[in-house]
Design a protein around this motif. Structure first.
Motif, short mmCIF file in Angstrom:
data_model
loop_
_atom_site.label_atom_id
_atom_site.label_comp_id
_atom_site.label_asym_id
_atom_site.label_seq_id
_atom_site.Cartn_x
_atom_site.Cartn_y
_atom_site.Cartn_z
N SER A 1 4.59 7.69 -7.94
CA SER A 1 4.27 8.84 -8.78
C SER A 1 4.75 8.54 -10.18
O SER A 1 5.46 7.55 -10.43
N SER A 2 4.37 9.40 -11.11
CA SER A 2 4.81 9.20 -12.49
C SER A 2 6.32 9.33 -12.62
O SER A 2 6.94 8.66 -13.45
N SER B 1 11.14 12.99 -3.83
CA SER B 1 10.97 13.06 -5.28
C SER B 1 11.67 14.26 -5.90
O SER B 1 11.83 14.33 -7.12
N LEU B 2 12.08 15.22 -5.07
CA LEU B 2 12.80 16.39 -5.56
C LEU B 2 14.29 16.13 -5.71
O LEU B 2 15.02 16.99 -6.20
N LEU B 3 14.74 14.97 -5.24
CA LEU B 3 16.16 14.64 -5.38
C LEU B 3 16.53 14.49 -6.84
O LEU B 3 15.68 14.21 -7.70
N ASP C 1 0.82 -1.21 0.00
CA ASP C 1 0.00 0.00 0.00
C ASP C 1 0.85 1.26 0.00
O ASP C 1 0.47 2.29 0.53
N ALA C 2 2.03 1.16 -0.66
CA ALA C 2 2.95 2.29 -0.64
C ALA C 2 2.35 3.54 -1.26
O ALA C 2 2.75 4.66 -0.95
N ALA C 3 1.38 3.36 -2.16
CA ALA C 3 0.80 4.53 -2.83
C ALA C 3 0.08 5.44 -1.84
O ALA C 3 -0.07 6.64 -2.09
N SER C 4 -0.38 4.87 -0.74
CA SER C 4 -1.12 5.68 0.23
C SER C 4 -0.22 6.33 1.26
O SER C 4 -0.70 7.08 2.10
N LEU C 5 1.10 6.04 1.22
CA LEU C 5 2.01 6.59 2.21
C LEU C 5 2.54 7.93 1.74
O LEU C 5 3.00 8.06 0.59
N PRO C 6 2.55 8.95 2.58
CA PRO C 6 3.10 10.26 2.18
C PRO C 6 4.62 10.21 2.16
O PRO C 6 5.24 9.62 3.03
N ILE C 7 5.22 10.74 1.13
CA ILE C 7 6.67 10.88 1.08
C ILE C 7 6.95 12.36 1.20
O ILE C 7 7.06 13.10 0.22
N CYS C 8 7.01 12.82 2.40
CA CYS C 8 7.05 14.26 2.59
C CYS C 8 7.70 14.60 3.91
O CYS C 8 7.92 13.74 4.76
N LEU D 1 18.00 9.18 -7.36
CA LEU D 1 16.83 8.30 -7.29
C LEU D 1 17.11 6.98 -8.01
O LEU D 1 16.73 5.90 -7.55
N SER D 2 17.77 7.07 -9.15
CA SER D 2 18.11 5.86 -9.89
C SER D 2 19.06 4.97 -9.10
O SER D 2 18.94 3.74 -9.10
#
Length: 523
Positions: A90-91, A64-66, A48-55, A71-72
């Motif tokens: 995320s996309s 995601s701003l890295l 259920d990782a989609a429901s977890l906030p990455i913030c 990230l790769s």
């Protein structure tokens, strides 16, 4: 001051060469692992990782701003199952997953099979095989590392259970599909290890494995039949291949020779539990390792870059004939062993080395060797008398390893070797300049002590002696140490540093083939 010490420690080694070849499943310690596989803890990305906030605390998505490269790097170090789960975040994470060279290890894809709620009885390799197919279909490549073991076993088993009469059975088609996809998308390191060779299965690798070689840096195969290379032309080159390991893999001598010659940058070749003949013609090869091999002929014809030749636990081949090791042009060869006169016939510069040449001037020499490892039964004169012959063939040896074989001869020994006669047969040059001696599997009986004293008295500039006891018995170690102290008290002149340790004859083939390790036999 006498420098004697007793180190009561167990011998260490990553892999043991005595037990892993009894059954195919026992070959598992030889399956290479991804060197840079640094996974996060299991289930780092839950379903259920989609429901977890990455913030952060303000709700901003900071990870995601890295930079994309970072990230790769993160995704590339995750087990493939967890890496795939990042696509739901995320996309941008989906783009990262598709653009990252992945580590695909089918061990990360296995699911436990439960007979009851808390009773794990095995793993479902079918699920893992389906997952491998989906990943190879969906990811554009390339891959950093691909290791297929359980799924290879699944494909081979499917082949053996197929009811079709043609060659295109389900298992063969599945394996052909995987290797074709890997060849198309590219991979740096590839491990195909068939854990169990089925009696009636098709274990011949698809010809596409030769296409994979064009991009590979390392290839390890286990329990396969290598495809023919007859259709290759001189224009075919495996330019990037640096390491090749074949474990219980049937390959014709002509095919192996062709692969070696078509790999101009090949540095390491390991043949494990192999019974195939070996012909070495390579300008780049630096390490040749034969591990529990029963090949009748090993010809190092031309290897100008070869630095070490490792032979461990050789076995008699067909009709109990010993292996013939022929060394031709190898001017940089520095480490050789273990040479076992019971299982090996040595030929240097087209001259067979035997005890009849000990007192002649026609004995061939290999002056580049600095580290020599021998194995013998000192109670068998025909084997013990080969020790000085070998020493004369390698006149510049600085470190000598001698492993005493614990096996006894079927015939009673009527005449014990006379070590004093060795010097009478001619000067042993390397003993004059030898700096270190390591005796392994030492039991401390009369013959072994007499042999040790001969070496000790002949080596005038010796700096270091290591005695590794055979049985791991502490009391035996103390008895050997007490006997050595008595010898040392009566010895005049310079006394080398001696270490007595409890261990065995465990051996690591990865250490032996690691070119960054100075001494391949010191384990």
């Amino acid at each position: 001051m006498v420098s004697l010490s007793l180190f009561l420690q167990r011998g260490k080694g990553n892999d043991c060469g005595t037990r892993v070849f009894t059954v195919s499943r026992g070959l598992a310690p030889y399956v290479p692992s991804p060197a840079k596989h640094c996974p996060l803890p299991p289930h780092a990305f839950p379903a259920d990782a989609a429901s977890l906030p990455i913030c952060g605390s303000g709700g901003e998505d900071r990870i995601s701003l890295l930079p994309g490269a970072l990230l790769s790097n993160i995704v590339g170090r995750l087990p493939v199952k967890d890496a795939a789960r990042t696509t739901v975040l995320s996309s941008r994470w989906r783009r990262v997953w598709h653009s990252t060279p992945l580590i695909l290890d089918d061990d990360d894809l296995r699911l436990p099979v439960r007979a009851h709620e808390d009773d794990v009885v095995g793993t479902d390799t079918t699920i893992a095989a389906d997952a491998v197919s989906r990943i190879l279909d969906s990811h554009p490549g390339p891959f950093r590392f691909v290791r297929l073991t359980y799924t290879c076993e699944h494909a081979a088993a499917a082949s053996s259970h197929s009811k079709d009469d043609d060659d295109d059975d389900g298992g063969a088609l599945l394996l052909r599909k995987w290797i074709g996809a890997i060849a198309d998308k590219g991979v740096d390191d590839l491990v195909l290890f068939n854990r169990i060779r089925p009696a009636n299965g098709n274990t011949t690798l698809p010809a596409d494995v030769l296409r994979v070689l064009s991009s590979l840096h390392r290839l390890d195969l286990g329990n396969w039949d290598f495809p023919t290379t007859d259709y290759l032309s001189r224009d075919d080159k495996f330019l990037y291949l640096r390491e090749l390991g074949l474990c219980q893999t049937d390959i014709r001598a002509t095919d192996l020779d062709r692969v070696i010659r078509f790999s101009p940058n090949l540095e390491k070749l390991a043949l494990i539990a192999s019974d195939n003949g070996v012909l070495i013609r390579s300008f780049s090869l630096q390490c040749l390792l034969l591990w529990k091999t029963v090949a009748q002929n090993v010809h190092v014809l031309a290897a100008p870059s070869l630095q070490r030749l490792i032979l461990w636990k050789l076995a008699a081949g067909e009709c109990s004939l010993p292996t013939k090791l022929s060394i031709g042009h190898a001017p940089k060869l520095e480490a050789v062993g273990y040479l076992d006169p019971r299982l090996l016939v040595l030929e240097l510069c087209n001259t067979v080395v035997d005890d009849q040449l000990a007192s002649t001037s026609s004995l061939p020499v290999l002056p580049s060797v600095r580290i020599l490892a021998l194995k013998c039964r000192v109670g068998v004169p025909t084997e013990a008398n080969m020790v000085p012959v070998y020493l004369k063939c390698f006149p510049n040896v600085q470190t000598l390893y001698v492993m005493f074989d614990e096996e006894v001869d079927d015939d009673p020994v009527s005449v014990k070797p006379d070590f004093r006669m060795w010097q009478e047969a001619g000067r042993i040059r390397c003993l004059v300049t030898m700096q270190a001696i390591v005796l392994k599997n030492f039991r401390g009986d009369e013959l072994e002590f007499e042999f040790f004293m001969f070496l000790l008295n002949a080596a005038k500039v010796l700096k270091k002696v290591v005695i590794v006891l055979a049985d791991g018995n502490e009391e035996n170690g103390k008895a050997v140490l007490a006997k050595l102290k008595l010898v040392w008290a009566n010895r005049a002149g310079r006394k080398p540093r001696i270490k007595v340790q409890i261990g065995g004859n465990t051996c690591s083939f990865r250490t032996a083939s690691d070119l960054f390790v100075r001494d391949p036999f010191y384990f």
